[in-house]
Every structure is written in structure tokens, then in C-alpha cells.
Design an enzyme around this catalytic site. Structure first.
Site, mmCIF file in Angstrom:
data_model
loop_
_atom_site.group_PDB
_atom_site.id
_atom_site.type_symbol
_atom_site.label_atom_id
_atom_site.label_comp_id
_atom_site.label_asym_id
_atom_site.label_seq_id
_atom_site.Cartn_x
_atom_site.Cartn_y
_atom_site.Cartn_z
ATOM 1 N N GLY A 220 0.815 -1.210 0.000
ATOM 2 C CA GLY A 220 0.000 0.000 0.000
ATOM 3 C C GLY A 220 0.849 1.260 0.000
ATOM 4 N N HIS B 249 8.035 0.301 10.117
ATOM 5 C CA HIS B 249 8.719 -0.806 9.447
ATOM 6 C C HIS B 249 9.735 -0.188 8.492
ATOM 7 C CE1 HIS B 249 9.435 -4.764 8.054
ATOM 8 N NE2 HIS B 249 8.543 -4.830 7.086
ATOM 9 N N SER C 77 8.611 -30.547 35.644
ATOM 10 C CA SER C 77 9.014 -31.847 36.192
ATOM 11 C C SER C 77 10.452 -32.182 35.805
ATOM 12 C CB SER C 77 8.083 -32.946 35.673
ATOM 13 O OG SER C 77 8.336 -33.209 34.304
#
Length: 348
Positions: A102, A124, A270
Site C-alpha cells: 500500500g 517498518h 518436572s
């Protein structure tokens, strides 16, 4: 600026404590911030800036779904919501937040409104870094700056409303006024950044394109799909395969990593899980390192940019995109995921 030790490397960052919102408002008190585009980053940044007390207007195409979305979000046509060209003419800081494709299409129109002393803001580095492919070359008498929140516009807005923030990078490509630094930092604080770290346009886009294709989106979907497939072909149910592949990671483990780091998460699971994770993580690194190196090389050489521009500019782009997204959405794994999400206790 605060100096922070990042794993033995000292970096200077900007925090809200040393650059408070009041200072940001003072720096930008005479500015009109025109947010051009109301798609991915536009809504979050524009609404956060408005809620933080800055003078913000939105520029969007009339009679579009995003125009209607802006109206629904409280932007008033003729007062704070305008056609793109009118908003660009009014703005002293133009936040160019359209998609990369765009931006290329609109650039000749927008460039006319970049009069001396204005600031052109990106989230960006694509358009500037790959200027040979995009044609985006700003005039020499405007500031060219960047603030890149490290997350989606949706996340930026949600965290803002929760009283939190996303970390952001900032960069200065061109300082024509001598005020580019204070402008970009004030904007970074204003859009809701947690802290700001400095980069440049090229490094931002190289890291961003690598991250999107890598661990953030492309790689994670590939790993999900591979583990899910292995479990399914060995007789595990869709529910079990999805929970062990995606649900436990996103709902249980990643929040712990975000809070305290991977070592803490390992230490608080764990002993069997600890042993397996410690034995296997280096094997996965060895397997994927060549892929990441290949990916970065492709980004640095401009190949990813060229592919993106070429594919996103075709007339049937949206149709092909929807087909690819449909393939993901209708896969067994993500259909199982839709069912699992409905069963979460907070949705009951």
C-alpha cells in the site's frame, strides 16, 4: 538514556521514567499527528496517542471497511477523520502505516504533502531500505523516523488498556530539523512503548522479516504441524495432539517464559521434562540453524522483499491469500484448536 546490561552487552535504552508522558506531550504540543492507514498498526497507535493526550487525526479511504472501523472507534469525519490526502496535508507528523504494498502505491500521492519541516514516520523499515524496489525516497528537508512496536497493533492496544506496554525499537534515517530524536522518542512513548531501543531502518527490517518468517510465525507453524503430524500418525487423538503441541505451550509455558525466562520455566517443570528439554534443545538448534542462516541471507539480499512486492501487487493476491489461509484454518490441527479454545474454562 539508561544503560542496561543485556546478557553482557551494554545498550542504551529509553524508559518511561526518564522520558515521561508529560515530556512527550510537551515535545509534540504543536504537532498534528496524521495516521495514514487504519489496518494493522494504525488503530492501536492512533487510539493510544489520542488517549495519551496528543493531537491525532486519521487519514483513510472513504467508503471503505477501514473508514467504517475508524468511525466505530470514535474518529469523527471532518474533525478527526479525513480522506488520506487531506489528513496528509494537515499533519506535521505523517505516520505512514499502510501495508508495504500500500505504501508503494500511495507514495507518489503522499510525497506531495511532505513539505519542509514535517516528519515522515514508519513502523517498518521496508519502504526505505528497499527503495530501489519500492521507489520510496523522501525529500531531504523532512525528518524520517521509525518506531516499531515488537508486536501487533492489537497487542499494543490491549496492553495499553491493561496499563502495560510493548517494547519498541526506534530509528532515525534523516534528521532535517534537528528535532528528529526528540520527535521519535516522544512518539514512541506516546504510542504505548514499554521501553525503546535504538536500531536503524535496515536492521529493523532485516530482523523483522527474519522473525516473521522464523520463530514468530513461519517456523512455529512448521514445528506445530510436524509434531502434530507425528503424534497423529502414532495413534494419538486430535485433542491430545493439539493440547501437547499448541495449547500447553501457549497457555501454560510461554507465559512463564515471558515472566521469568526459559531457565526459570525449566527449573519449575518436572524433572523428566527438564531432562528431555535440556537433552533435545541443541539438536533442534543444529537442525534449524542452517534454515535461519539461509533465511537471513535471503532477507539481506532483497529476495524476500522482491517476492513480497511481486505477490502482494497481483490482482488476485487477496483471493490467493484467502485460499492459503483457508488451508490452514481447515486443517485438522487448527480445527481441533477451535474446539479446544471453546472448552477453556474462561469461555464457559
Amino acid at each position: 538514556m539508561a544503560t542496561i546490561n543485556f546478557g553482557g552487552v551494554l545498550e542504551e535504552v529509553v524508559t518511561r521514567e526518564e522520558f515521561p508522558m508529560e515530556k512527550a506531550r510537551e515535545v509534540l504540543k504543536n504537532e498534528v499527528i496524521a495516521v495514514i492507514g487504519y489496518g494493522v498498526q494504525g488503530p492501536g497507535q492512533a487510539l493510544n496517542l489520542k488517549d495519551n493526550g496528543f493531537n491525532v487525526i486519521v487519514g483513510q479511504r472513504k467508503n471503505s471497511a477501514t473508514w467504517d472501523k475508524a468511525v466505530a472507534d470514535g474518529w469523527v469525519p471532518g474533525e478527526t477523520l479525513f480522506d488520506i490526502e487531506e489528513a496528509a496535508a494537515k499533519g506535521t507528523i505523517i505516520q505512514f502505516l499502510l501495508s508495504d504494498a500500500g505504501q508503494i502505491t500511495l507514495w507518489p500521492t503522499l510525497k506531495k504533502h511532505l513539505t519542509p519541516g514535517k516528519a515522515l514516520y514508519f513502523s517498518h523499515g521496508f519502504g526505505i531500505t528497499y527503495k530501489e524496489q519500492t521507489g520510496i525516497v523522501p525529500p531531504a528537508d523532512v525528518d524520517v523516523i521509525l518506531v516499531a512496536p515488537k508486536g501487533s497493533g492489537t497487542s499494543l492496544r490491549r496492553l495499553f488498556l491493561a496499563g502495560q506496554g510493548l517494547n519498541s525499537s526506534y530509528a532515525i534515517f534523516q534528521d532535517a530539523t534537528g528535532r528528529a530524536k526528540e520527535r521519535v522518542v516522544a512518539l514512541g512513548i506516546g504510542v504505548g512503548s514499554g521501553y525503546l531501543f535504538e536500531t536503524d531502518f535496515k536492521k529493523e527490517v532485516f530482523s523483522d522479516l527474519t522473525g516473521e518468517r522464523g520463530s514468530l510465525m513461519g517456523c512455529i507453524q512448521g514445528i506445530f504441524a510436524a509434531q502434530y503430524e507425528t503424534l497423529r500418525k502414532n495413534g494419538h487423538s486430535p485433542s491430545e495432539a493439539f493440547n501437547e503441541t499448541v495449547e500447553e505451550l501457549t497457555q501454560s509455558l510461554m507465559p512463564l517464559v515471558a515472566e521469568n525466562g526459559m531457565d526459570w520455566m525449566y527449573a519449575n517443570c518436572s524433572t523428566t521434562a527438564q531432562r528431555g528439554a535440556l537433552d533435545w534443545w541443541k539438536k533442534f538448534k543444529e537442525a534449524t540453524q542452517p534454515v535461519f542462516d539461509e533465511l537471513y541471507k535471503s532477507v539481506a539480499e532483497g529476495k524476500e522483499a522482491a517476492r513480497s512486492i511481486a505477490s502482494n501487487s497481483t490482482a488476485d493476491y487477496r483471493e490467493k491469500l484467502n485460499e492459503e489461509l483457508r488451508e490452514l484454518r481447515e486443517s485438522e490441527m487448527w480445527q481441533a484448536g477451535a474446539a479446544v479454545r471453546k472448552l477453556r474454562p474462561n469461555n464457559a
